[in-house]
Design a protein around this motif. Structure first.
Motif, PDB file in Angstrom:
ATOM      1  N   GLN A 207       8.127  43.082  45.092  1.00  0.00           N
ATOM      2  CA  GLN A 207       9.091  44.280  45.470  1.00  0.00           C
ATOM      3  C   GLN A 207      10.360  43.579  45.999  1.00  0.00           C
ATOM      4  O   GLN A 207      11.587  44.247  45.326  1.00  0.00           O
ATOM      5  N   GLN A 208       9.791  42.294  46.375  1.00  0.00           N
ATOM      6  CA  GLN A 208      11.558  41.713  47.175  1.00  0.00           C
ATOM      7  C   GLN A 208      12.790  41.385  45.466  1.00  0.00           C
ATOM      8  O   GLN A 208      13.462  41.299  45.639  1.00  0.00           O
ATOM      9  N   ALA A 209      11.421  41.338  44.492  1.00  0.00           N
ATOM     10  CA  ALA A 209      12.113  40.675  43.329  1.00  0.00           C
ATOM     11  C   ALA A 209      13.169  42.071  42.836  1.00  0.00           C
ATOM     12  O   ALA A 209      13.828  41.902  41.844  1.00  0.00           O
ATOM     13  N   LEU A 210      12.610  43.482  42.785  1.00  0.00           N
ATOM     14  CA  LEU A 210      12.758  44.553  42.655  1.00  0.00           C
ATOM     15  C   LEU A 210      14.377  44.674  43.617  1.00  0.00           C
ATOM     16  O   LEU A 210      15.377  45.260  42.896  1.00  0.00           O
ATOM     17  N   LEU A 211      14.279  44.758  44.165  1.00  0.00           N
ATOM     18  CA  LEU A 211      15.367  44.372  45.781  1.00  0.00           C
ATOM     19  C   LEU A 211      16.756  44.233  44.952  1.00  0.00           C
ATOM     20  O   LEU A 211      17.413  45.636  45.109  1.00  0.00           O
TER      21      LEU A 211
END
Length: 406
Positions: A207-211
């Protein structure tokens, strides 16, 4: 009623640019004029081709929400709310790209990414596929469960963008206005609202990488994807104008919403009382419920439009089998016609097929496997039934009798 579409440039029939329909092809007024100019020599052919490459894609992308929904209606049964949300999101997204210069002020328009919530087989992926096909924009579909945080075993998040570039035939400019569909996004939810002390490399880490890519940034992506080619050249891709559509079943979200509303989710009579309400309760989802489910607030903040899809009913299944342009029954009828065989399905047979699909809880995608299983022996002997009519009855679906042959 479906709109006529020009086979040459993809524009839809309109008052300003009517489309003429022939037996085997359709052509719009603009293409007729362009062809006439080329033939008369008033416009050089190459110059016209260059203009045509610019304009049709822009015109096609700027279809109205009603036109986009009409296209979706031809392939997806029901799910009107989700179709409206996606149509408006896509219209606003491409209007923002192509018409931002029309009003000269300093207002910045942000893109509206979409989150689709619905059970498996309800049409989430099909909605994204249909939109991209008729807008002639590249589409990349990724499964969130295969993604991991950079540096760990699995796919890097950036590889999703690599797939989009590959879908665009290596044309980065075309890829930069494409659509990325990330399925099973609910599977990367963290286990609780509290931040984990240990690394959650396939959940919160993803999720953090998708931001960054969902929000819009210029990122370096490997040309071939993966980590098998460490020396490969990196491509620079700007994700600002890429539309992200995320989808997931979000099993258990109903209980979170019920608790919020003060409903009792335990007890002997709970199941019987709440079955009818469960259908509609997911439509009441709010950002807080998704945070409780395990999505991080930063990601939810970047998925501005939320659409919920209903579970497919038995009647919907029958319509899915018979009505869309690519309906399974239509496909089988055409296959049989190629061998000069007429295929018919009784209404009771269609209802039984729908019932079996619902029983297996595989959604609309389960219909094909059920049909393939039933039709296998008939298809094997198909050339022997030339100039005959085969009727599929309820008993054939239940495998208790052979089909009627006349």
């Amino acid at each position: 009623m479906s709109k006529i579409i020009c086979d040459f440039c993809g524009t839809t029939d309109s008052k300003d640019n009517p489309v003429i329909a022939g037996d085997n092809a359709c052509i719009c007024k603009a293409c007729v004029t362009a062809a006439n100019d080329i033939m008369s020599g008033s416009v050089p052919a190459q110059e016209n081709i260059e203009k045509k490459d610019e304009l049709p894609s822009k015109e096609a992308l700027l279809r109205t929400p009603a036109q986009l929904k009409a296209i979706l209606d031809e392939y997806v049964i029901g799910q009107d709310t989700a179709k409206k949300v996606l149509s408006v999101a896509v219209y606003n997204h491409y209007k923002r790209i192509f018409r931002h210069h029309e009003i000269d002020d300093d207002t910045e328009l942000n893109k509206s990414n979409v989150l689709l919530i619905g059970p498996t087989g309800s049409g989430k992926t099909l909605l994204a596929q249909t939109i991209s096909k008729y807008l002639d924009v590249p589409l990349a579909i990724a499964d969130a469960t295969s993604l991991t945080e950079a540096g760990y075993v699995g796919d890097d998040v950036e590889n999703v963008v690599t797939r989009l570039v590959q879908a665009a035939g290596g044309d980065i400019e075309k890829a930069q206005r494409g659509i990325i569909f990330i399925d099973e996004v609910d599977k990367v939810a963290r286990m609780s609202e509290n931040r984990s002390i240990t690394r959650d490399v396939s959940g919160e880490g993803v999720q953090q990488a998708l931001l960054k890519i969902v929000e819009g940034a210029t990122i370096n992506v490997p040309a071939k994807g993966g980590r098998k080619h460490p020396g490969q050249e990196a491509l620079q891709v700007d994700t600002t104008n890429i539309l992200f559509v995320c989808g997931g079943a979000f099993d258990g979200l109903e209980d979170i919403i019920k608790k919020k509303e003060g409903a009792n989710v335990l007890g002997f009579n709970h199941e019987a009382k709440s079955k009818k309400k469960d259908k509609d309760i997911v439509s009441k989802v709010e950002a807080d419920d998704l945070v409780k489910y395990g999505l991080i607030p930063e990601l939810i903040g970047r998925l501005h439009m939320i659409a919920t899809l209903n579970e497919i009913t038995e009647d919907d299944m029958v319509h899915i089998l018979t009505e869309p342009k690519n309906a399974l029954i239509k496909q089988y009828i055409k296959l049989f016609e190629m061998d000069d065989v007429t295929l018919k399905f009784e209404k009771a047979a269609l209802k039984e097929l729908a019932r079996l699909a619902i029983e297996r809880k595989t959604g609309a995608r389960g219909l094909r496997s059920i049909l393939e299983d039933i039709m296998l022996d008939i298809m094997f002997d198909l050339p022997n039934y030339k100039n005959k009519t085969i009727t599929i009855t309820k008993d054939v679906v239940l495998k208790t009798k052979e089909p009627k042959v006349a």
